[in-house]
Write a protein that holds these residues in place. Sequence first.
Motif, PDB file in Angstrom:
ATOM      1  N   LEU A  71      16.060  -3.019  -4.512  1.00  0.00           N
ATOM      2  CA  LEU A  71      14.824  -2.846  -5.368  1.00  0.00           C
ATOM      3  C   LEU A  71      15.073  -3.685  -6.771  1.00  0.00           C
ATOM      4  CD1 LEU A  71      14.073   1.058  -4.790  1.00  0.00           C
ATOM      5  CD2 LEU A  71      12.845  -0.948  -4.005  1.00  0.00           C
ATOM      6  N   TYR A 124      12.415  -4.625  -9.511  1.00  0.00           N
ATOM      7  CA  TYR A 124      12.035  -3.451 -10.120  1.00  0.00           C
ATOM      8  C   TYR A 124      12.828  -3.237 -11.204  1.00  0.00           C
ATOM      9  CZ  TYR A 124       8.734  -2.029  -6.345  1.00  0.00           C
ATOM     10  OH  TYR A 124       7.794  -2.059  -5.504  1.00  0.00           O
ATOM     11  N   LEU A 176       5.955   6.718  -0.765  1.00  0.00           N
ATOM     12  CA  LEU A 176       6.123   7.060   0.515  1.00  0.00           C
ATOM     13  C   LEU A 176       7.693   7.317   0.772  1.00  0.00           C
ATOM     14  CD1 LEU A 176       4.282   4.657   2.740  1.00  0.00           C
ATOM     15  CD2 LEU A 176       4.236   7.011   2.848  1.00  0.00           C
ATOM     16  N   LYS A 177       8.444   6.537   0.172  1.00  0.00           N
ATOM     17  CA  LYS A 177       9.970   6.785   0.376  1.00  0.00           C
ATOM     18  C   LYS A 177      10.092   7.978  -0.410  1.00  0.00           C
ATOM     19  CE  LYS A 177      14.312   4.798  -1.464  1.00  0.00           C
ATOM     20  NZ  LYS A 177      14.466   6.050  -2.359  1.00  0.00           N
ATOM     21  N   ASP A 212       3.766  -5.006  -3.913  1.00  0.00           N
ATOM     22  CA  ASP A 212       3.042  -4.200  -4.497  1.00  0.00           C
ATOM     23  C   ASP A 212       3.254  -4.617  -6.049  1.00  0.00           C
ATOM     24  OD1 ASP A 212       2.252  -2.277  -3.036  1.00  0.00           O
ATOM     25  OD2 ASP A 212       2.937  -0.621  -4.072  1.00  0.00           O
ATOM     26  N   ILE A 213       4.332  -5.232  -6.333  1.00  0.00           N
ATOM     27  CA  ILE A 213       4.539  -5.490  -7.730  1.00  0.00           C
ATOM     28  C   ILE A 213       4.735  -7.245  -8.036  1.00  0.00           C
ATOM     29  CG2 ILE A 213       6.253  -3.550  -8.093  1.00  0.00           C
ATOM     30  CD1 ILE A 213       8.421  -5.493  -7.993  1.00  0.00           C
ATOM     31  N   SER A 258       1.718   4.097  -2.473  1.00  0.00           N
ATOM     32  CA  SER A 258       2.917   3.076  -2.782  1.00  0.00           C
ATOM     33  C   SER A 258       4.105   3.288  -1.973  1.00  0.00           C
ATOM     34  CB  SER A 258       3.072   2.953  -4.263  1.00  0.00           C
ATOM     35  OG  SER A 258       4.165   3.682  -4.465  1.00  0.00           O
ATOM     36  N   PRO A 259       4.754   2.161  -1.414  1.00  0.00           N
ATOM     37  CA  PRO A 259       5.929   2.336  -0.540  1.00  0.00           C
ATOM     38  C   PRO A 259       6.989   3.299  -1.181  1.00  0.00           C
ATOM     39  CG  PRO A 259       5.496   0.175  -1.274  1.00  0.00           C
ATOM     40  CD  PRO A 259       4.412   0.780  -1.527  1.00  0.00           C
ATOM     41  N   LEU A 260       6.933   3.352  -2.732  1.00  0.00           N
ATOM     42  CA  LEU A 260       7.954   4.199  -3.132  1.00  0.00           C
ATOM     43  C   LEU A 260       7.640   5.527  -3.083  1.00  0.00           C
ATOM     44  CD1 LEU A 260       9.577   2.322  -6.416  1.00  0.00           C
ATOM     45  CD2 LEU A 260      10.489   2.596  -3.859  1.00  0.00           C
ATOM     46  N   ARG A 297      11.351 -10.812 -10.369  1.00  0.00           N
ATOM     47  CA  ARG A 297      10.201  -9.960  -9.702  1.00  0.00           C
ATOM     48  C   ARG A 297       9.156 -11.144  -9.390  1.00  0.00           C
ATOM     49  NH1 ARG A 297       6.228  -5.309 -12.107  1.00  0.00           N
ATOM     50  NH2 ARG A 297       8.235  -4.436 -12.111  1.00  0.00           N
ATOM     51  N   THR A 324      15.088  -9.136 -14.780  1.00  0.00           N
ATOM     52  CA  THR A 324      14.217  -8.415 -13.724  1.00  0.00           C
ATOM     53  C   THR A 324      13.132  -9.239 -13.610  1.00  0.00           C
ATOM     54  OG1 THR A 324      15.362  -6.393 -14.643  1.00  0.00           O
ATOM     55  CG2 THR A 324      13.062  -6.114 -13.495  1.00  0.00           C
ATOM     56  N   ARG A 367       9.476  10.833   2.177  1.00  0.00           N
ATOM     57  CA  ARG A 367      10.114  10.829   3.337  1.00  0.00           C
ATOM     58  C   ARG A 367      11.699  11.400   2.828  1.00  0.00           C
ATOM     59  NH1 ARG A 367       7.924   5.694   5.806  1.00  0.00           N
ATOM     60  NH2 ARG A 367       5.894   6.284   6.086  1.00  0.00           N
ATOM     61  N   ASP A 368      12.070  10.890   1.818  1.00  0.00           N
ATOM     62  CA  ASP A 368      13.567  11.470   1.193  1.00  0.00           C
ATOM     63  C   ASP A 368      13.396  12.900   0.994  1.00  0.00           C
ATOM     64  OD1 ASP A 368      14.566   9.012   0.973  1.00  0.00           O
ATOM     65  OD2 ASP A 368      14.461   8.759  -0.967  1.00  0.00           O
ATOM     66  N   SER A 414      14.055   4.592   5.043  1.00  0.00           N
ATOM     67  CA  SER A 414      13.161   5.572   5.166  1.00  0.00           C
ATOM     68  C   SER A 414      11.825   5.000   5.291  1.00  0.00           C
ATOM     69  CB  SER A 414      13.273   6.511   3.979  1.00  0.00           C
ATOM     70  OG  SER A 414      13.111   5.895   2.822  1.00  0.00           O
ATOM     71  N   LEU A 415      11.610   3.471   5.112  1.00  0.00           N
ATOM     72  CA  LEU A 415      10.392   2.966   5.061  1.00  0.00           C
ATOM     73  C   LEU A 415      10.456   2.005   6.534  1.00  0.00           C
ATOM     74  CD1 LEU A 415       9.922   1.868   1.435  1.00  0.00           C
ATOM     75  CD2 LEU A 415       9.052   3.712   2.485  1.00  0.00           C
TER      76      LEU A 415
END
Lengths: 238, 786
Positions: free
Chosen positions: B300, B305, B6-7, A116-117, B2-4, A89, A85, B10-11, A104-105
């Motif tokens: 992810l 992640y 946001l997700k 972000d990471i 953070s985008p997560l 990353r 991981t 939205r979810d 959804s983004l």
Amino acid sequence: MAVQPEAIFVSRNLTKQYTMGEVTIHALRGVDLELYAGELVVLLGASGSGKSTLLNILGGLDAATGGDVRYRDLQLTGASDRVLTRFRRDHVGFVFQFYNLIPSLTARENIAVVTDIAPDPMTPEEALALVGLENRMDHFPAQLSGGEQQRVAIARAIAKRPAVLLCDEPTGALDSRTGIKVLEVIRHINETLGTTTAVITHNEVIGQMAHRVIRLSDGRVSEVHENSQRLSPAELHW
Amino acid sequence: MSPLTLKLWRDLRSFRGQVLAIAVVIATGVMIMILGAASLEAVSKAQQRFYDSHQFAQLFSHVSRAPEHLLPRIQAMDGVSQVESLLRTPVRMAVPGYDKPVRGLLLSLPDGQQPRLNRLHLREGSLPDRAQPYGVVLNEPFAEAHGLRSGDTLTAIIEGREQQLVVTGIGLSPEFIYQIGPADILPDYRDYGVLWMNRSTLARALDMQGAFNSLALTLQLGAVEQDVIAALDQLLEPYGTAGAFGRDDQVSHHFLTEEKKQLQVTATVLPAIFLGVSAFLLSVLMGRIVRTQRQQVAVLKAFGYANGSIVWHYAQFTLLVVVLGGLLGTVLGAWFADGLVALYAEYFRFPDLRYQFQPRLAVLAMAIAALAAMAGTGRALWQAVQQQPAEAMRPPAPERFSPGWLERSALARVISQPSRIILRNLTRHRTKAVLSILGIALSVGLLVLGSYQWASVKKLVDIQYRLIHTMDLHLSFTGPVPERALAELRSLPGVQYVEGYRSVPVRLVNGTRQYLTGIQGLEPEPQLRRLIDSQHQPVALPTEGMVMTHYLADYLGLAAGDSLEVQVMDGAQPRLTMTLARVIEEPVGVGVYLERRQLNRLLGEGPAINGAWLMVDGEDSTALFERLWQMPKVAAIGHIREAREKLTAYLDDTMLVFMGVLLLLAAASAFAVVFNNARIAFAERARELATLRVLGLSQREVGWVVMGEILLLTLLAIPVGWLLGVGFALLVAEALSTDMFRLPVIFTPQVFAFAALGVLLAALLSGLLMLRHLRRLDMVGALKTE
Ligand SMILES: Nc1ncnc2c1ncn2[C@@H]1O[C@H](COP(=O)(O)OP(=O)(O)OP(=O)(O)O)[C@@H](O)[C@H]1O
Ligand SMILES: [Mg+2]
């Protein structure tokens, strides 16, 4: 290439088997291979020859069954999930054949997921500008064309300034004009950031833009060809 | 953001229907938990405050008549802290403006003073002073029921003498927080009241100067109640004691204890059911979300992640649903709590019954809900962790397909293509279908749970009044009278049938177990107060031996044929050994019955009765009441028929509200479940449905694919849900049952029909909502997104 640069990926006798009930599929049957820092490699081979499998293992997405693969000083075979991981990353950018954007983004947010990471990323805006989508930043994937989605996916992969960029058929679903655009972006990244890049394709023509072309057949490296003269993507035709 | 995150939002938004639906189920559980716990706390605290501040006694004893000079000896007994003697007597009253005789209990106050134990809390007016010999303080609910205020008058018959009383004050006593007449099922503040007057006046009226007939005591710290009771009973035996008893056997305290026990169950079992259902729903929803987002999880992971952040991402979803439901439940709970406490204040009279919002209760309820939810989501989260990042590189796996039994069956040839799609979907995704059926079945179960108590209580009342207490009026006499008094009663205007009884207080002893109760001596085949067996058939009394209800027999550890010791707490106080001839299945109570003449013989008296039941012809009872009013031996008149009518009305009102709320919540949950299910199925099918539309199926045909599936699942779920509901009901009944009472779990066909109808309606409604979605289904969009 005059000076042989450092080999950042080294694999020895790499094997991968899938067991499905009674049958065992040998996807890789002993791959020996080096990838050098900063080079652009194109992987060719028939369907089912093991290209994706190899790329997945190099990228730390999948574990090999046998053999050895190292990224610089890092032993990837047998590494724990946490180590892999971390490796993904910090060092690897992926471009998938099926884009795999998060529906959804928005485009910008899809890239932010990665920046972000990451330790030293560019901004999502910069990354989108690199692929020429600066005015599509707030569109959702469903509002983008296939080529645009793929360019967002590339922006997502390069935004963290990865040391390695792995692309699995990035142009597979695109027409030739859009495909060339995508390849230009990849080459641009490779040249400006010095990102070691591997591109899987079925399209022989694309091999002409690579430093080296590696051909797989039946789970083995069957041929490595070094281009004495490379073409720019704009010069490619198919 | 953070985008997560946001997700996540939205979810949440795109699943808002399901999120809301599940939140409603959680809210219901949290609300019931908060309401139950808050009421429990309010009642417990108010009780404790009242007991402490007004010196509620710990021991009580009633005697026929004992001399006042015993008091120093009682005071000196081991373990006794304070002792106070008093007089108490049943009275009949006439209240101006109310045409029926009213039963009352009259207690003495030290002249012009508060008693030391069981002090009164005055709401208005004052205690009667020495100058007002016939001044009385009324218990508040009785005064309220008749609109009586200080200064008003009423008439009472004390020991056969009519007396005008003046109200000097209205108050409350820790002894009568729950004021209920003897043998009543529900408090009836119009027909039964408690009142207090100066001791000297009452002593004169009862001819009890220098004597008492009732004692209240408190105990020293560490004193053993049983020992003091034994010593006290021994001391008072010559004076006709009915046996001392502690708070546990004190009527008001006993009812409060039972009520608190019920609240405890309410605060645990019902929320457990609702939270369990919500955990199940969440597990289905999260399972499906994680499954449909497999590729996203893989991406992810491919980008580095860690498992922890992905688990946290989905856990947050669950927790937000819980928080939403928890907040909703808290708000609703706080909102209803006032009403519930007001309802309690009607039946339990405390000086102050306050509801205090307890943030820690809300937090606790939410924490429990969160735990349940996480337990439910664990599997889905585990699946997310297991997701291989390499998945992202592969195209979405095509669905596995092999012709199922359906394709091979003859059925396939007769049904239409869309119907075949429905059946194929269900047979192919068997686990999913089973989970859906289970989810809908749970909601059917909730509906059954919400409505069965209603039917059970009604049935119980029906048994109690149609089969057991068939009398219209109940007379109790001031003491035993010869049997021939029945003839006189029979001749009264409007009386059609009369049956006398003899009752006597006893202590039943079997080894170390004992129980203080009363034996009723009845006719061999009583008509107005029947004994019934488990098949509800009338039972005749045996000529030898006694009969008791199974609650009591169980409590004493007795079976038919066993013998037991009977200590009569009246008259000569004989101690007898008797056999238990038969155990009967009365649904309520701890009755003990004996053939009357047999009881007369055991008591060493001739044929005598001390009460009677009357059947009267309906119309006008004024003349009858007038004659009864003039009979000095009649201590009290109970209006059984009226009580029955009132109880029915009470059930129809109060219970209906209670059940109505529960039912409403169950219905909301049912809709939540069904809708949730339909919505998920729809989301998963969007692509397939769009494809069907693209392929040229009509709106209606595709609509049938959606609707038919929901209806089919619902139909399959209904019988399963009935079973679940029966299970829930048994669980709640078990939790609510006490040694002495158990609400029979009775299911009427209506309960099942109602549950089925409710859930079908929910299914229909969900289906219609889905059809609306379908009409707006963006074909291109649905096909574009993975
Ligand atoms: N998860 C899996 N389970 C079982 N077998 C697999 C799995 N993934 C790949 N294989 C098998 O391994 C072999 C190599 O697959 P791989 O995806 O690497 O081929 P590829 O060269 O990328 O082919 P293509 O050009 O069609 O993408 C194939 O025979 C494939 O069927
Ligand atoms: Mg491949």
